[in-house]
Design a protein around this motif. Structure first.
Motif, mmCIF file in Angstrom:
data_model
loop_
_atom_site.group_PDB
_atom_site.id
_atom_site.type_symbol
_atom_site.label_atom_id
_atom_site.label_comp_id
_atom_site.label_asym_id
_atom_site.label_seq_id
_atom_site.Cartn_x
_atom_site.Cartn_y
_atom_site.Cartn_z
ATOM 1 N N SER A 68 6.450 -9.099 10.435
ATOM 2 C CA SER A 68 5.519 -9.309 11.233
ATOM 3 C C SER A 68 4.694 -7.826 11.875
ATOM 4 O O SER A 68 3.725 -7.825 12.381
ATOM 5 N N SER A 69 5.708 -6.852 12.162
ATOM 6 C CA SER A 69 5.164 -5.716 12.541
ATOM 7 C C SER A 69 4.300 -4.881 11.589
ATOM 8 O O SER A 69 3.331 -4.305 11.734
ATOM 9 N N GLU A 70 4.585 -5.121 10.399
ATOM 10 C CA GLU A 70 4.097 -4.145 9.154
ATOM 11 C C GLU A 70 2.936 -5.109 8.583
ATOM 12 O O GLU A 70 2.032 -4.612 7.707
ATOM 13 N N GLY A 71 3.021 -6.344 8.513
ATOM 14 C CA GLY A 71 2.081 -7.235 7.768
ATOM 15 C C GLY A 71 2.885 -7.275 6.291
ATOM 16 O O GLY A 71 3.894 -6.612 5.854
ATOM 17 N N THR A 72 2.232 -8.000 5.382
ATOM 18 C CA THR A 72 2.833 -8.263 4.046
ATOM 19 C C THR A 72 2.032 -7.247 2.917
ATOM 20 O O THR A 72 0.864 -7.242 3.260
ATOM 21 N N ALA A 73 2.525 -6.586 2.125
ATOM 22 C CA ALA A 73 1.574 -5.934 1.016
ATOM 23 C C ALA A 73 0.782 -6.935 0.192
ATOM 24 O O ALA A 73 1.160 -7.650 -0.190
ATOM 25 N N ARG A 74 -0.190 -6.418 -0.036
ATOM 26 C CA ARG A 74 -1.248 -7.025 -0.775
ATOM 27 C C ARG A 74 -0.511 -7.176 -2.168
ATOM 28 O O ARG A 74 -0.814 -8.102 -2.929
ATOM 29 N N SER A 75 0.413 -6.199 -2.684
ATOM 30 C CA SER A 75 0.929 -6.409 -3.885
ATOM 31 C C SER A 75 1.885 -7.215 -4.009
ATOM 32 O O SER A 75 2.582 -7.619 -5.219
ATOM 33 N N GLY A 76 2.465 -8.043 -3.212
ATOM 34 C CA GLY A 76 3.411 -9.045 -3.291
ATOM 35 C C GLY A 76 4.979 -8.566 -2.768
ATOM 36 O O GLY A 76 5.757 -9.381 -2.642
ATOM 37 N N GLY A 77 4.959 -7.160 -2.498
ATOM 38 C CA GLY A 77 6.398 -6.390 -2.097
ATOM 39 C C GLY A 77 6.009 -6.335 -0.553
ATOM 40 O O GLY A 77 5.150 -6.456 0.086
ATOM 41 N N LEU A 78 7.143 -6.018 0.291
ATOM 42 C CA LEU A 78 7.253 -5.699 1.564
ATOM 43 C C LEU A 78 6.699 -4.022 1.583
ATOM 44 O O LEU A 78 7.054 -3.184 0.911
ATOM 45 N N GLU A 79 5.821 -3.893 2.654
ATOM 46 C CA GLU A 79 5.402 -2.327 2.807
ATOM 47 C C GLU A 79 6.640 -1.703 3.586
ATOM 48 O O GLU A 79 7.129 -2.141 4.412
ATOM 49 N N PRO A 81 7.282 1.637 6.284
ATOM 50 C CA PRO A 81 6.158 2.136 7.509
ATOM 51 C C PRO A 81 5.331 3.184 7.162
ATOM 52 O O PRO A 81 4.285 2.879 7.647
ATOM 53 N N GLU A 82 5.741 4.161 6.082
ATOM 54 C CA GLU A 82 4.737 5.032 5.744
ATOM 55 C C GLU A 82 3.566 4.583 4.901
ATOM 56 O O GLU A 82 2.690 5.228 4.910
ATOM 57 N N GLY A 83 3.624 3.463 4.447
ATOM 58 C CA GLY A 83 2.461 2.616 3.693
ATOM 59 C C GLY A 83 1.799 1.577 4.486
ATOM 60 O O GLY A 83 1.247 0.926 3.836
ATOM 61 N N ASN A 84 2.074 1.472 6.005
ATOM 62 C CA ASN A 84 1.511 0.449 6.488
ATOM 63 C C ASN A 84 -0.171 0.921 6.622
ATOM 64 O O ASN A 84 -0.500 1.917 6.708
ATOM 65 N N GLU A 85 -0.895 -0.139 6.328
ATOM 66 C CA GLU A 85 -2.333 -0.210 6.052
ATOM 67 C C GLU A 85 -3.116 0.052 7.648
ATOM 68 O O GLU A 85 -4.179 0.322 7.566
ATOM 69 N N GLY A 86 -2.414 -0.203 8.629
ATOM 70 C CA GLY A 86 -3.003 -0.160 10.111
ATOM 71 C C GLY A 86 -3.559 -1.305 10.279
ATOM 72 O O GLY A 86 -3.652 -2.401 9.789
ATOM 73 N N ASP A 87 -4.457 -1.090 11.382
ATOM 74 C CA ASP A 87 -5.349 -2.160 11.870
ATOM 75 C C ASP A 87 -6.476 -2.453 10.942
ATOM 76 O O ASP A 87 -7.316 -3.617 11.398
ATOM 77 N N GLY A 88 -7.005 -1.552 10.019
ATOM 78 C CA GLY A 88 -8.090 -1.769 9.120
ATOM 79 C C GLY A 88 -7.993 -3.284 8.487
ATOM 80 O O GLY A 88 -9.135 -3.913 8.267
ATOM 81 N N ASP A 89 -6.888 -3.833 8.276
ATOM 82 C CA ASP A 89 -6.706 -5.109 7.473
ATOM 83 C C ASP A 89 -6.504 -6.245 8.398
ATOM 84 O O ASP A 89 -6.173 -7.287 8.148
ATOM 85 N N GLN A 90 -6.804 -6.028 9.637
ATOM 86 C CA GLN A 90 -6.390 -7.010 10.673
ATOM 87 C C GLN A 90 -7.086 -8.333 10.487
ATOM 88 O O GLN A 90 -6.666 -9.411 10.409
ATOM 89 N N GLU A 91 -8.314 -8.203 10.120
ATOM 90 C CA GLU A 91 -9.253 -9.353 9.840
ATOM 91 C C GLU A 91 -8.674 -10.062 8.563
ATOM 92 O O GLU A 91 -8.710 -11.425 8.505
ATOM 93 N N THR A 92 -8.307 -9.158 7.423
ATOM 94 C CA THR A 92 -7.992 -9.882 6.444
ATOM 95 C C THR A 92 -6.591 -10.545 6.534
ATOM 96 O O THR A 92 -6.441 -11.793 6.067
ATOM 97 N N ASP A 93 -5.595 -10.092 7.324
ATOM 98 C CA ASP A 93 -4.351 -10.828 7.759
ATOM 99 C C ASP A 93 -4.671 -11.975 8.546
ATOM 100 O O ASP A 93 -4.088 -13.054 8.335
ATOM 101 N N LEU A 94 -5.615 -12.022 9.380
ATOM 102 C CA LEU A 94 -6.109 -13.229 10.361
ATOM 103 C C LEU A 94 -6.475 -14.144 9.425
ATOM 104 O O LEU A 94 -6.150 -15.453 9.484
ATOM 105 N N ALA A 95 -7.501 -13.888 8.411
ATOM 106 C CA ALA A 95 -7.926 -14.901 7.302
ATOM 107 C C ALA A 95 -6.923 -15.480 6.630
ATOM 108 O O ALA A 95 -6.761 -16.558 6.534
ATOM 109 N N GLU A 96 -6.064 -14.811 6.325
ATOM 110 C CA GLU A 96 -4.747 -15.233 5.547
ATOM 111 C C GLU A 96 -3.745 -16.194 6.161
ATOM 112 O O GLU A 96 -3.651 -17.229 5.786
ATOM 113 N N ALA A 97 -3.882 -15.705 7.527
ATOM 114 C CA ALA A 97 -3.113 -16.733 8.504
ATOM 115 C C ALA A 97 -3.668 -18.032 8.800
ATOM 116 O O ALA A 97 -2.979 -19.177 8.831
#
Length: 161
Positions: A68-79, A81-97
């Motif tokens: 929940s803090s890092e989001g899910t990786a687009r590739s299917g695995g868990l991200e 922390p150093e691979g966190n994509e940040g807030d740039g994909d917040q819109e995408t995450d919200l659309a998925e939710a």
């Protein structure tokens, strides 16, 4: 980013998943939950990410915090922390939710759809049923009785702030 659930809600989810009441949730049970909410991992990816075949409640909380803090990786695995994509994909995450809740793909979330998803997660019962309608009404700015994506986004951004 997903809406944060409280410990009490997470306890209810854990207890619903723990079918044999042994205090452990197996990877199969966890994967069933993830698939119900539209998150897909292979069993190998899940076991590799978790490093064991079952989780106790504290480990379940840690797993929830990590996704929940890092989001899910687009590739299917868990991200990581150093691979966190940040807030740039917040819109995408919200659309998925939003798609998880919009069961009939009509572009809106109704009280019935909200109740259905919460039921699958073990977060809805007769007592809380009235909350679905009131939650919809609280964020339904055009008073049509359902949430469109913009109304959902407003609700989620308030919830996760």
């Amino acid at each position: 980013m997903m809406s944060r659930l409280g410990t009490r809600d997470l306890r209810r989810i854990f207890e619903n998943l723990d079918k044999n009441s042994d205090g452990q949730v197996s990877l199969e049970e966890l994967n069933w939950l993830l698939e119900k909410i539209g998150v897909h991992y292979s069993m190998d990816e899940l076991e590799l990410s978790i490093g064991k075949t079952s989780l106790d409640f504290d480990e379940f909380l840690y797993f929830y915090d990590s996704i929940s803090s890092e989001g899910t990786a687009r590739s299917g695995g868990l991200e990581s922390p150093e691979g966190n994509e940040g807030d740039g994909d917040q819109e995408t995450d919200l659309a998925e939710a939003f798609r998880v809740f919009d069961l009939n793909d009509d572009g809106f979330i109704s009280s019935e759809e909200l109740q259905s998803v919460l039921s699958r997660l073990g977060l809805w019962d007769e007592r809380s049923g009235r909350d679905c309608s009131s939650m919809i009404r609280a964020y339904d700015t055009n008073s049509d009785g359902r949430l469109d994506f913009e109304e959902f986004k407003s609700m989620m951004l308030i919830t996760i702030s």
